[in-house]
Design a protein around this motif. Structure first.
Motif, PDB file in Angstrom:
ATOM      1  N   TYR A   8       0.867  -1.203   0.000  1.00  0.00           N
ATOM      2  CA  TYR A   8       0.000   0.000   0.000  1.00  0.00           C
ATOM      3  C   TYR A   8       0.883   1.225   0.000  1.00  0.00           C
ATOM      4  CZ  TYR A   8       1.321   0.330   4.897  1.00  0.00           C
ATOM      5  OH  TYR A   8       2.038   0.430   6.046  1.00  0.00           O
ATOM      6  N   ASP A   9       0.224   2.343  -0.270  1.00  0.00           N
ATOM      7  CA  ASP A   9       0.916   3.643  -0.232  1.00  0.00           C
ATOM      8  C   ASP A   9       0.456   4.354   1.042  1.00  0.00           C
ATOM      9  OD1 ASP A   9       1.987   6.107  -0.497  1.00  0.00           O
ATOM     10  OD2 ASP A   9       1.125   6.549  -2.477  1.00  0.00           O
ATOM     11  N   PRO A  10       1.319   4.532   2.023  1.00  0.00           N
ATOM     12  CA  PRO A  10       0.907   5.112   3.315  1.00  0.00           C
ATOM     13  C   PRO A  10       0.433   6.557   3.220  1.00  0.00           C
ATOM     14  CG  PRO A  10       3.268   4.896   3.224  1.00  0.00           C
ATOM     15  CD  PRO A  10       2.745   4.180   2.011  1.00  0.00           C
ATOM     16  N   VAL A  11       0.682   7.237   2.152  1.00  0.00           N
ATOM     17  CA  VAL A  11       0.242   8.633   2.014  1.00  0.00           C
ATOM     18  C   VAL A  11      -0.658   8.774   0.798  1.00  0.00           C
ATOM     19  CG1 VAL A  11       2.200   9.638   3.216  1.00  0.00           C
ATOM     20  CG2 VAL A  11       2.391   9.111   0.787  1.00  0.00           C
ATOM     21  N   GLU A  12      -1.416   7.704   0.537  1.00  0.00           N
ATOM     22  CA  GLU A  12      -2.238   7.745  -0.655  1.00  0.00           C
ATOM     23  C   GLU A  12      -3.410   8.720  -0.531  1.00  0.00           C
ATOM     24  OE1 GLU A  12      -4.787   3.813   0.732  1.00  0.00           O
ATOM     25  OE2 GLU A  12      -3.543   3.762  -1.070  1.00  0.00           O
ATOM     26  N   VAL A  13      -3.835   9.121   0.760  1.00  0.00           N
ATOM     27  CA  VAL A  13      -4.862  10.152   0.967  1.00  0.00           C
ATOM     28  C   VAL A  13      -4.153  11.495   0.982  1.00  0.00           C
ATOM     29  CG1 VAL A  13      -6.706  10.963   2.462  1.00  0.00           C
ATOM     30  CG2 VAL A  13      -6.243   8.518   2.278  1.00  0.00           C
ATOM     31  N   LEU A  55      -7.769  21.091   8.932  1.00  0.00           N
ATOM     32  CA  LEU A  55      -7.213  20.078   9.816  1.00  0.00           C
ATOM     33  C   LEU A  55      -8.292  19.131  10.344  1.00  0.00           C
ATOM     34  CD1 LEU A  55      -4.549  22.119  11.816  1.00  0.00           C
ATOM     35  CD2 LEU A  55      -4.123  20.217  10.255  1.00  0.00           C
ATOM     36  N   ALA A  56      -9.507  19.652  10.598  1.00  0.00           N
ATOM     37  CA  ALA A  56     -10.588  18.791  11.058  1.00  0.00           C
ATOM     38  C   ALA A  56     -10.995  17.817   9.970  1.00  0.00           C
ATOM     39  CB  ALA A  56     -11.781  19.637  11.498  1.00  0.00           C
ATOM     40  N   LEU A  57     -11.053  18.291   8.727  1.00  0.00           N
ATOM     41  CA  LEU A  57     -11.409  17.410   7.620  1.00  0.00           C
ATOM     42  C   LEU A  57     -10.319  16.365   7.378  1.00  0.00           C
ATOM     43  CD1 LEU A  57     -12.917  20.045   5.131  1.00  0.00           C
ATOM     44  CD2 LEU A  57     -14.155  18.408   6.572  1.00  0.00           C
ATOM     45  N   ALA A  58      -9.039  16.792   7.534  1.00  0.00           N
ATOM     46  CA  ALA A  58      -7.942  15.844   7.371  1.00  0.00           C
ATOM     47  C   ALA A  58      -8.005  14.766   8.436  1.00  0.00           C
ATOM     48  CB  ALA A  58      -6.615  16.584   7.427  1.00  0.00           C
ATOM     49  N   ASN A  59      -8.396  15.149   9.642  1.00  0.00           N
ATOM     50  CA  ASN A  59      -8.494  14.178  10.725  1.00  0.00           C
ATOM     51  C   ASN A  59      -9.539  13.108  10.406  1.00  0.00           C
ATOM     52  OD1 ASN A  59      -7.641  13.496  13.531  1.00  0.00           O
ATOM     53  ND2 ASN A  59      -9.827  13.808  13.942  1.00  0.00           N
ATOM     54  N   ARG A  60     -10.579  13.500   9.707  1.00  0.00           N
ATOM     55  CA  ARG A  60     -11.612  12.535   9.352  1.00  0.00           C
ATOM     56  C   ARG A  60     -11.105  11.516   8.302  1.00  0.00           C
ATOM     57  NH1 ARG A  60     -16.856  16.533   8.572  1.00  0.00           N
ATOM     58  NH2 ARG A  60     -16.789  17.476  10.648  1.00  0.00           N
ATOM     59  N   GLU A  61     -10.126  11.971   7.506  1.00  0.00           N
ATOM     60  CA  GLU A  61      -9.630  11.097   6.443  1.00  0.00           C
ATOM     61  C   GLU A  61      -8.730   9.985   6.972  1.00  0.00           C
ATOM     62  OE1 GLU A  61     -10.489  11.118   3.376  1.00  0.00           O
ATOM     63  OE2 GLU A  61     -11.666  12.957   3.367  1.00  0.00           O
ATOM     64  N   GLY A  63      -9.353   7.616   8.798  1.00  0.00           N
ATOM     65  CA  GLY A  63     -10.035   6.331   8.749  1.00  0.00           C
ATOM     66  C   GLY A  63      -9.970   5.657   7.396  1.00  0.00           C
ATOM     67  N   ALA A  64      -9.647   6.447   6.344  1.00  0.00           N
ATOM     68  CA  ALA A  64      -9.565   5.866   5.002  1.00  0.00           C
ATOM     69  C   ALA A  64      -8.227   5.179   4.756  1.00  0.00           C
ATOM     70  CB  ALA A  64      -9.808   6.947   3.957  1.00  0.00           C
ATOM     71  N   LEU A  65      -7.259   5.373   5.645  1.00  0.00           N
ATOM     72  CA  LEU A  65      -5.934   4.769   5.481  1.00  0.00           C
ATOM     73  C   LEU A  65      -5.952   3.313   5.912  1.00  0.00           C
ATOM     74  CD1 LEU A  65      -3.643   7.595   6.886  1.00  0.00           C
ATOM     75  CD2 LEU A  65      -3.991   7.016   4.481  1.00  0.00           C
ATOM     76  N   PRO A  66      -5.042   2.518   5.349  1.00  0.00           N
ATOM     77  CA  PRO A  66      -4.865   1.162   5.859  1.00  0.00           C
ATOM     78  C   PRO A  66      -4.426   1.218   7.313  1.00  0.00           C
ATOM     79  CG  PRO A  66      -3.832   1.416   3.718  1.00  0.00           C
ATOM     80  CD  PRO A  66      -4.219   2.783   4.154  1.00  0.00           C
ATOM     81  N   PRO A  67      -4.714   0.224   8.087  1.00  0.00           N
ATOM     82  CA  PRO A  67      -4.393   0.245   9.521  1.00  0.00           C
ATOM     83  C   PRO A  67      -2.944   0.569   9.816  1.00  0.00           C
ATOM     84  CG  PRO A  67      -5.784  -1.613   9.014  1.00  0.00           C
ATOM     85  CD  PRO A  67      -5.434  -1.002   7.703  1.00  0.00           C
ATOM     86  N   ASP A  72       0.969   6.962  12.069  1.00  0.00           N
ATOM     87  CA  ASP A  72       1.814   8.089  11.665  1.00  0.00           C
ATOM     88  C   ASP A  72       0.970   9.286  11.248  1.00  0.00           C
ATOM     89  OD1 ASP A  72       4.024   6.590  12.198  1.00  0.00           O
ATOM     90  OD2 ASP A  72       4.313   5.945  10.109  1.00  0.00           O
ATOM     91  N   ALA A  73      -0.097   9.012  10.457  1.00  0.00           N
ATOM     92  CA  ALA A  73      -0.948  10.120  10.003  1.00  0.00           C
ATOM     93  C   ALA A  73      -1.645  10.779  11.187  1.00  0.00           C
ATOM     94  CB  ALA A  73      -1.973   9.601   8.998  1.00  0.00           C
TER      95      ALA A  73
END
Length: 367
Positions: A8-13, A55-61, A63-67, A72-73
């Protein structure tokens, strides 16, 4: 069964890229630093820390990352939001201090400046006259005596030669305190103060007793169930009606001015013998020919009724422990309310008790 996906790409979001998070943080810090008022800071807080802030919207994202990438995010976004919150608190403290400093300057009041503000209210005429009467008699060497307004029946009546069958004891004149067995009343005059004084002191006695009294009168333009009196009592060796007349003449002149005098008309009171009604020389026309006939105050009489007086009845002296063979005395009583209404041409006695500031203002703050 296939194994876990580790490709996976850890910074794909995109919003969670390190440089994007830093950019959001820096933009927020710059906006907070640029806020020059509490209102501007409030808007910056909404824009950069609110629910719709970057930053609030980024925090919501997150959950879209792989575990494996969420830790780190989450740390990056959390540190950025923490830095923004600290900057917000610091900037708010600075701006609040500045606002308070400006307020102290802009809203400063110079209390030394003159003012044209009208004084609020005035002293009530009853209070002023009552204190003036006390000052007059204290200047003559008398004392001011006080007593309770709820009084023993014996002190209000029996000690003053008002027998059990006297009309003043009936409910038509007296407020009785329940239960009847208590034998207590709302005092109908301030004479019980005189009785208390004679019972506790040895002559010579020279006291006045100003105060509030109660009788079961209907409230109207000339009557009130609550009114004010001042009574005087002198007990000494050799006192007579002549001393009473001199005292009242001096009192009248002190209240109404030089040339004022009193006269006596025969009357009856249980506690004095002989007794008299005392009249005051009309303070408007002064009983002068040509003026007295048109005077509305005395209605052509030349005199105004002022109160009752007389030589203290020996029975009263005996009842209160004073030797009538050695001592004699005189007493008088004046209604302060009637004195004020007559002196200032007040048509309705109720004006004294209504509490309307417009009535008391003309009397000022005389002390």
């Amino acid at each position: 069964m296939s194994g876990p996906n580790s490709d996976y790409d850890p910074v794909e979001v995109t919003p969670l890229h390190a440089d994007e998070v830093e950019a959001m943080r820096d933009a927020a810090l710059a906006a907070l630093a640029a806020a020059d008022s509490l209102e501007a800071l409030k808007q910056a807080r909404i824009d950069h820390t609110g629910d719709r802030s970057p930053l609030a919207l980024a925090n919501r994202e997150i959950g879209a990352l792989p575990p494996q990438a969420r830790k780190d995010a989450g740390m990056r976004v959390g540190q950025a939001r923490k830095a923004v919150a600290a900057a917000l608190a610091e900037r708010q403290g600075v701006l609040e201090a500045e606002a308070e400093a400006r307020m102290l300057v802009d809203e400063a009041v110079d209390v030394t400046l003159p003012t044209d503000r009208t004084p609020r209210g005035a002293r009530h005429p009853i209070t002023t006259v009552q204190e003036k009467v006390a000052d007059i008699f204290v200047g003559m060497g008398w004392e001011v005596a006080e007593g309770p307004e709820v009084e023993a029946e014996w002190l209000n009546f029996d000690a003053l030669n008002l027998g059990p069958d006297h009309p003043a004891r009936t409910m038509q004149d007296t407020f009785w305190v329940s239960p009847a067995s208590a034998a207590r009343v709302l005092r109908t005059h301030t004479s019980p103060v005189q009785a208390r004084t004679m019972l506790t002191r040895t002559p010579p006695i020279y006291v006045i007793a100003p105060g509030r009294v109660f009788r079961t009168d209907e409230m109207d333009a000339t009557h009130s169930p609550v009114f004010h009196q001042v009574e005087g009592l002198a007990i000494d060796e050799g006192l007579s009606m002549a001393h009473l007349k001199g005292t009242l003449d001096h009192f009248a002149q002190a209240i109404y001015g030089e040339g004022m005098t009193t006269r006596f008309r025969p009357s009856y009171f249980p506690f004095t013998e002989p007794s008299a009604e005392m009249d005051l020389l009309c303070y408007v026309c002064h009983n002068e020919p040509g003026a007295v006939a048109q005077c509305r105050t005395c209605r052509g009489e030349g005199w105004v009724e002022w109160g009752g007086c007389g030589v203290v009845n020996p029975r009263v002296l005996i009842a209160n422990g004073v030797d009538p063979q050695r001592y004699s005395g005189f007493a008088f009583g004046i209604g302060l309310d009637r004195t004020i209404t007559g002196r200032y041409d007040i048509a309705d006695l109720r004006d004294l008790f209504d509490g309307d500031i417009r009535f008391t203002e003309p009397f000022g703050v005389e002390i």
